[in-house]
Design a protein around this motif. Structure first.
Motif, PDB file in Angstrom:
ATOM      1  N   ALA A 152      25.470  32.365   2.072  1.00 30.31           N
ATOM      2  CA  ALA A 152      25.951  33.754   2.105  1.00 30.31           C
ATOM      3  C   ALA A 152      26.590  34.073   3.450  1.00 30.31           C
ATOM      4  O   ALA A 152      27.626  34.745   3.522  1.00 30.31           O
ATOM      5  CB  ALA A 152      24.799  34.713   1.818  1.00 30.31           C
ATOM      6  N   LEU A 168      30.049  32.348   3.683  1.00 28.31           N
ATOM      7  CA  LEU A 168      31.034  32.963   2.796  1.00 28.31           C
ATOM      8  C   LEU A 168      31.368  34.397   3.191  1.00 28.31           C
ATOM      9  O   LEU A 168      32.267  35.008   2.617  1.00 28.31           O
ATOM     10  CB  LEU A 168      30.535  32.934   1.346  1.00 28.31           C
ATOM     11  CG  LEU A 168      30.428  31.531   0.748  1.00 28.31           C
ATOM     12  CD1 LEU A 168      29.722  31.590  -0.594  1.00 28.31           C
ATOM     13  CD2 LEU A 168      31.799  30.898   0.620  1.00 28.31           C
ATOM     14  N   LYS A 209      29.466  37.197   2.924  1.00 22.34           N
ATOM     15  CA  LYS A 209      29.059  38.137   1.870  1.00 22.34           C
ATOM     16  C   LYS A 209      28.037  39.124   2.437  1.00 22.34           C
ATOM     17  O   LYS A 209      26.839  38.930   2.311  1.00 22.34           O
ATOM     18  CB  LYS A 209      28.437  37.380   0.690  1.00 22.34           C
ATOM     19  CG  LYS A 209      29.351  36.405   0.020  1.00 22.34           C
ATOM     20  CD  LYS A 209      30.304  37.144  -0.879  1.00 22.34           C
ATOM     21  CE  LYS A 209      31.114  36.173  -1.704  1.00 22.34           C
ATOM     22  NZ  LYS A 209      31.940  36.844  -2.646  1.00 22.34           N
ATOM     23  N   LYS A 216      26.902  41.888   1.493  1.00 26.08           N
ATOM     24  CA  LYS A 216      26.021  42.565   0.539  1.00 26.08           C
ATOM     25  C   LYS A 216      25.146  41.592  -0.238  1.00 26.08           C
ATOM     26  O   LYS A 216      24.422  41.995  -1.143  1.00 26.08           O
ATOM     27  CB  LYS A 216      26.846  43.408  -0.434  1.00 26.08           C
ATOM     28  CG  LYS A 216      27.564  44.550   0.248  1.00 26.08           C
ATOM     29  CD  LYS A 216      28.327  45.386  -0.729  1.00 26.08           C
ATOM     30  CE  LYS A 216      29.046  46.518   0.022  1.00 26.08           C
ATOM     31  NZ  LYS A 216      29.835  47.339  -0.867  1.00 26.08           N
ATOM     32  N   SER A 217      25.192  40.322   0.111  1.00 26.35           N
ATOM     33  CA  SER A 217      24.417  39.312  -0.607  1.00 26.35           C
ATOM     34  C   SER A 217      22.919  39.479  -0.343  1.00 26.35           C
ATOM     35  O   SER A 217      22.489  39.657   0.793  1.00 26.35           O
ATOM     36  CB  SER A 217      24.836  37.905  -0.177  1.00 26.35           C
ATOM     37  OG  SER A 217      23.984  36.948  -0.766  1.00 26.35           O
TER      38      SER A 217
END
Length: 99
Positions: free
Chosen positions: A81, A84, A86, A88-89
């Motif tokens: 995560a 990448l 992200k 909000k992961s």
């Protein structure tokens, strides 16, 4: 001068890198991509003993912030995560901050 070599790319690690610490020592990784690939490859290794999967790790990020993980899978998910980007992961909630 002692050089730190990336455990994935096998090149000298620049400042602003990641360090993974476990009971066996420190591993140096160039960036979030190297950390992700290393962690995911290890976590998905089919014949990895359960004792290896249950090892705890402390990751020190580029700005010196430390995060502790009780299991390899938690570290691998967080690293994916993070690499990448992200924000909000739910995987970014894996582990806990270390002071």
């Amino acid at each position: 001068m002692k050089r730190q070599i990336c455990s994935y790319d096998m090149v000298a690690v620049p400042s602003g890198s990641y360090t993974v610490t476990d009971a066996e020592g420190d591993m140096y990784l160039c960036n979030s991509r190297c950390l992700c690939i290393w962690a995911v490859m290890l976590a998905t290794k089919h014949n990895l003993p359960e004792s290896e999967r249950d090892r705890s790790f402390v990751v020190t990020g580029p700005v010196g912030k430390k995060r502790s993980f009780d299991k390899l899978m938690d570290l691998a998910q967080w690293a994916a995560a993070n690499a990448l980007g992200k924000p909000k992961s739910e995987w970014l909630m894996n582990g806990r901050d270390v002071e």
